[in-house]
Design a protein around this motif. Structure first.
Motif, PDB file in Angstrom:
ATOM      1  N   HIS A 213       0.837  -1.198   0.000  1.00 23.93           N
ATOM      2  CA  HIS A 213       0.000   0.000   0.000  1.00 23.93           C
ATOM      3  C   HIS A 213       0.873   1.250   0.000  1.00 23.93           C
ATOM      4  O   HIS A 213       2.102   1.176   0.159  1.00 23.93           O
ATOM      5  CB  HIS A 213      -0.949   0.003   1.196  1.00 23.93           C
ATOM      6  CG  HIS A 213      -0.263  -0.092   2.519  1.00 23.93           C
ATOM      7  ND1 HIS A 213       0.510  -1.166   2.909  1.00 23.93           N
ATOM      8  CD2 HIS A 213      -0.233   0.776   3.578  1.00 23.93           C
ATOM      9  CE1 HIS A 213       0.973  -0.980   4.125  1.00 23.93           C
ATOM     10  NE2 HIS A 213       0.543   0.199   4.554  1.00 23.93           N
ATOM     11  N   ASN A 215       0.942   5.844   0.682  1.00 20.21           N
ATOM     12  CA  ASN A 215       0.323   7.033   1.262  1.00 20.21           C
ATOM     13  C   ASN A 215       0.118   8.136   0.231  1.00 20.21           C
ATOM     14  O   ASN A 215      -0.166   9.270   0.575  1.00 20.21           O
ATOM     15  CB  ASN A 215       1.167   7.557   2.433  1.00 20.21           C
ATOM     16  CG  ASN A 215       2.623   7.769   2.024  1.00 20.21           C
ATOM     17  OD1 ASN A 215       3.008   7.535   0.886  1.00 20.21           O
ATOM     18  ND2 ASN A 215       3.432   8.203   2.981  1.00 20.21           N
ATOM     19  N   ASN A 217      -0.861   7.035  -3.555  1.00 21.32           N
ATOM     20  CA  ASN A 217      -1.871   6.410  -4.427  1.00 21.32           C
ATOM     21  C   ASN A 217      -2.064   7.142  -5.758  1.00 21.32           C
ATOM     22  O   ASN A 217      -3.126   7.709  -6.046  1.00 21.32           O
ATOM     23  CB  ASN A 217      -3.213   6.291  -3.697  1.00 21.32           C
ATOM     24  CG  ASN A 217      -3.149   5.274  -2.574  1.00 21.32           C
ATOM     25  OD1 ASN A 217      -2.525   4.221  -2.719  1.00 21.32           O
ATOM     26  ND2 ASN A 217      -3.769   5.580  -1.456  1.00 21.32           N
ATOM     27  N   SER A 225      -0.753  -0.138  -6.295  1.00 22.71           N
ATOM     28  CA  SER A 225      -0.843   0.155  -4.860  1.00 22.71           C
ATOM     29  C   SER A 225      -2.158   0.781  -4.426  1.00 22.71           C
ATOM     30  O   SER A 225      -2.608   0.534  -3.292  1.00 22.71           O
ATOM     31  CB  SER A 225       0.335   1.055  -4.452  1.00 22.71           C
ATOM     32  OG  SER A 225       1.551   0.359  -4.591  1.00 22.71           O
ATOM     33  N   VAL A 228      -4.609  -1.576  -2.809  1.00 21.56           N
ATOM     34  CA  VAL A 228      -4.212  -2.328  -1.615  1.00 21.56           C
ATOM     35  C   VAL A 228      -4.516  -1.505  -0.369  1.00 21.56           C
ATOM     36  O   VAL A 228      -4.095  -0.355  -0.264  1.00 21.56           O
ATOM     37  CB  VAL A 228      -2.701  -2.653  -1.663  1.00 21.56           C
ATOM     38  CG1 VAL A 228      -2.285  -3.446  -0.430  1.00 21.56           C
ATOM     39  CG2 VAL A 228      -2.347  -3.411  -2.932  1.00 21.56           C
ATOM     40  N   SER A 229      -5.236  -2.088   0.569  1.00 26.16           N
ATOM     41  CA  SER A 229      -5.547  -1.365   1.808  1.00 26.16           C
ATOM     42  C   SER A 229      -4.363  -1.400   2.768  1.00 26.16           C
ATOM     43  O   SER A 229      -3.958  -0.378   3.325  1.00 26.16           O
ATOM     44  CB  SER A 229      -6.793  -1.957   2.477  1.00 26.16           C
ATOM     45  OG  SER A 229      -6.605  -3.347   2.730  1.00 26.16           O
ATOM     46  N   GLU A 230      -3.786  -2.565   2.965  1.00 22.69           N
ATOM     47  CA  GLU A 230      -2.613  -2.694   3.822  1.00 22.69           C
ATOM     48  C   GLU A 230      -1.909  -4.004   3.499  1.00 22.69           C
ATOM     49  O   GLU A 230      -2.527  -5.057   3.431  1.00 22.69           O
ATOM     50  CB  GLU A 230      -3.000  -2.654   5.307  1.00 22.69           C
ATOM     51  CG  GLU A 230      -1.806  -2.582   6.237  1.00 22.69           C
ATOM     52  CD  GLU A 230      -2.231  -2.410   7.694  1.00 22.69           C
ATOM     53  OE1 GLU A 230      -1.389  -1.973   8.512  1.00 22.69           O
ATOM     54  OE2 GLU A 230      -3.395  -2.711   8.009  1.00 22.69           O
ATOM     55  N   GLU A 231      -0.596  -3.921   3.297  1.00 21.69           N
ATOM     56  CA  GLU A 231       0.160  -5.127   2.944  1.00 21.69           C
ATOM     57  C   GLU A 231       1.635  -4.887   3.240  1.00 21.69           C
ATOM     58  O   GLU A 231       2.209  -3.888   2.805  1.00 21.69           O
ATOM     59  CB  GLU A 231      -0.029  -5.445   1.454  1.00 21.69           C
ATOM     60  CG  GLU A 231       0.796  -6.620   0.950  1.00 21.69           C
ATOM     61  CD  GLU A 231       0.788  -6.711  -0.568  1.00 21.69           C
ATOM     62  OE1 GLU A 231       1.879  -6.597  -1.160  1.00 21.69           O
ATOM     63  OE2 GLU A 231      -0.303  -6.872  -1.147  1.00 21.69           O
ATOM     64  N   ARG A 395      -2.752  -8.126  -7.075  1.00 20.99           N
ATOM     65  CA  ARG A 395      -3.473  -6.964  -6.536  1.00 20.99           C
ATOM     66  C   ARG A 395      -4.558  -6.514  -7.503  1.00 20.99           C
ATOM     67  O   ARG A 395      -5.661  -6.147  -7.090  1.00 20.99           O
ATOM     68  CB  ARG A 395      -2.493  -5.823  -6.277  1.00 20.99           C
ATOM     69  CG  ARG A 395      -1.409  -6.155  -5.269  1.00 20.99           C
ATOM     70  CD  ARG A 395      -0.320  -5.103  -5.223  1.00 20.99           C
ATOM     71  NE  ARG A 395       0.765  -5.487  -4.311  1.00 20.99           N
ATOM     72  CZ  ARG A 395       1.956  -4.911  -4.280  1.00 20.99           C
ATOM     73  NH1 ARG A 395       2.228  -3.904  -5.107  1.00 20.99           N
ATOM     74  NH2 ARG A 395       2.882  -5.320  -3.428  1.00 20.99           N
ATOM     75  N   GLU A 399      -8.946  -6.966  -7.019  1.00 17.27           N
ATOM     76  CA  GLU A 399      -9.875  -5.843  -7.137  1.00 17.27           C
ATOM     77  C   GLU A 399     -10.890  -6.040  -8.245  1.00 17.27           C
ATOM     78  O   GLU A 399     -12.078  -5.750  -8.066  1.00 17.27           O
ATOM     79  CB  GLU A 399      -9.076  -4.554  -7.397  1.00 17.27           C
ATOM     80  CG  GLU A 399      -9.920  -3.297  -7.547  1.00 17.27           C
ATOM     81  CD  GLU A 399     -10.539  -2.835  -6.245  1.00 17.27           C
ATOM     82  OE1 GLU A 399     -11.516  -2.066  -6.292  1.00 17.27           O
ATOM     83  OE2 GLU A 399     -10.039  -3.233  -5.167  1.00 17.27           O
ATOM     84  N   LYS A 454      -9.337   4.535  -8.561  1.00 18.08           N
ATOM     85  CA  LYS A 454      -9.504   3.081  -8.710  1.00 18.08           C
ATOM     86  C   LYS A 454     -10.365   2.729  -9.901  1.00 18.08           C
ATOM     87  O   LYS A 454     -11.067   1.714  -9.905  1.00 18.08           O
ATOM     88  CB  LYS A 454     -10.093   2.462  -7.431  1.00 18.08           C
ATOM     89  CG  LYS A 454      -9.221   2.618  -6.204  1.00 18.08           C
ATOM     90  CD  LYS A 454      -9.819   1.852  -5.028  1.00 18.08           C
ATOM     91  CE  LYS A 454      -8.954   2.001  -3.789  1.00 18.08           C
ATOM     92  NZ  LYS A 454      -9.504   1.221  -2.650  1.00 18.08           N
TER      93      LYS A 454
END
Length: 462
Positions: A213, A215, A217, A225, A228-231, A395, A399, A454
């Motif tokens: 992920h 900060n 995007n 990225s 991705v929420s958190e990875e 990823r 989605e 997205k």
């Protein structure tokens, strides 16, 4: 005699060509199919080009339909010596500026005494942008010849195998070049990276995502990225993989990029930096970051970067980044800093790395034309991918469920590999995933930078 240019490959015994009976004709040659295509293409355009004007004024060579290429010639020297006075052709060459030099002169001198040979004897590389303007019968001739050429001609500077990637280059030129003592010199002198993708690297280079992920995007991010929420990378697994690769490659690598997503988001980044350096004492190691969190990083991070001799490379985006303060921190801790891309310019264009969910792309062609192949090598877990898009594709699939999926053959397990040579050989070969990459659509779909929404069309071509 048979005359041959130096930019061609002879595929068959020349005896068959030599035995063609010229009778009393001066010369035997093959039509210049590319030149004829250019000529007729310019005729179909709205405005007359310099090329067309030149040949319209060059009436002496006869019909543009029968203009021949001088790269392969069967020459009747006896007839030519009888027909032309001493230095006559040289005087023609000297009396004006010619576009194609010897070729124009020979077309004029031999216009009424030439035998047009089968295209297989001077088979020029396919250039669709010119071929499509050929008269139908000429297009059939050259298309048929390309199926089984006797001589392949890499005519034109732009079509040389070291300047242009073509299937003919891989089929006819590079296998022979590989037997030459000058092969590595050819590779080193390439004007682009085409053959480098197909040549096993001398030194390993790879990148690894410390976080999936980000900060920031960015729109159409090639790392997917924003999806991705958190990875986070598994620190224990990554340490084992670093150690294994270090053993296989004797602790040497050309470069290692610790990146993401945003790598500074990983809470174990300092341990990962140490593990990378311990496994690769001889390597250029970089943290590739957008820089947003740099001034928030603790002193221990900067000291680790200094002690491990790790460069911090900041990719610039049109955002408000305190670049001078970041540079000052680098100076204080004696850390090598670099800044990449244009700062503060919202008109900066970014490329969409579009994917084709139908997966009908030409695997070989896509790999050869992909500037990521065998260059952006990705380490994910215990596996190495010749292209980072394949390693990160999960990823995209999570989605959109578009069927753009990697398979086991897209990567090599470094713990199963017999040695470094097997790994390097694997990384220089196309993989099944290449069929999903719409490489031909990557150019012409550039866009201004922005934050991702997205949207499916940021990554998928349909």
């Amino acid at each position: 005699v048979i005359y041959l240019d130096c930019d061609l490959v002879v595929c068959n015994d020349l005896e068959e060509l030599y035995q063609i009976n010229l009778e009393d004709k001066y010369i035997g040659a093959v039509r210049d199919y590319t030149g004829i295509g250019i000529y007729y293409g310019n005729q179909s355009a709205d405005k007359t080009s310099i090329f067309e004007k030149y040949y319209n004024n060059l009436k002496d060579y006869g019909s543009s339909y029968d203009y021949f290429n001088s790269g392969v010639l069967l020459m009747n020297l006896k007839a030519m010596r009888a027909a032309f006075k001493d230095n006559e052709l040289l005087e023609m060459a000297d009396n004006k500026e010619w576009r194609n030099h010897d070729q124009d002169i020979l077309n004029i001198a031999c216009k009424d005494s030439k035998l047009l040979l089968d295209a297989k004897w001077n088979c020029t590389i396919c250039e669709p942008q010119f071929d499509r303007f050929l008269p139908d019968n000429l297009l059939r001739e050259i298309t048929e010849a390309r199926k089984n050429p006797r001589i392949v001609h890499f005519a034109g500077n732009h079509m040389k195998p070291w300047n242009q990637d073509t299937k003919e280059a891989y089929e006819y030129f590079w296998p022979l070049a590989n037997e030459s003592i000058f092969f590595m010199e050819l590779v080193e002198r390439l004007k682009n990276g085409v053959i480098r993708r197909r040549t096993p690297r001398r030194k390993l280079l790879f990148e690894v995502d410390l976080a999936g992920h980000c900060n920031l995007n960015c729109k159409a991010c090639a790392h997917f990225s924003p999806l991705v929420s958190e990875e986070y990378a598994d620190y224990e697994m990554l340490s084992k993989s670093f150690k294994r690769l270090g053993e296989l490659f004797n602790g040497e690598a050309e470069s290692i990029h610790l990146m993401g997503g945003e790598p500074l988001l990983n809470p174990h980044i300092e341990e990962i930096m140490r593990a990378a350096r311990e496994s690769f004492p001889v390597a250029a190691i970089q943290i590739v970051t957008n820089g947003i969190k740099l001034l928030e990083m603790p002193e221990s991070f900067w000291m680790c970067a200094h002690d491990m001799d790790i460069e911090i490379s900041v990719t610039r985006y049109p955002i408000n980044l305190k670049e001078e303060e970041i540079r000052a921190a680098g100076l204080i801790f004696d850390v090598t800093m670099s800044f990449f891309n244009n700062s503060g310019n919202e008109k900066v264009h970014f490329r969409k790395h579009l994917m084709d969910p139908e997966g009908k792309g030409d695997i070989d062609l896509n790999f050869s034309n992909c500037y990521l192949a065998n260059q952006c090598i990705q380490l994910k877990g215990s596996r190495l991918y010749p292209c980072s898009l394949a390693g990160r594709s999960y990823r995209l699939e999570q989605e959109y469920h578009a069927g753009i999926c990697e398979c086991e053959e897209d990567s090599i397990d470094i713990f199963d590999a017999s040695g470094s040579e097997e790994i390097m050989e694997f990384l220089s070969r196309p993989i099944p995933f290449c069929r999903f990459c719409a490489v031909d659509k990557w150019y012409g779909h550039e866009m201004e930078w922005g934050i991702s929404k997205k949207a499916r069309d940021e990554w998928i071509f349909e």
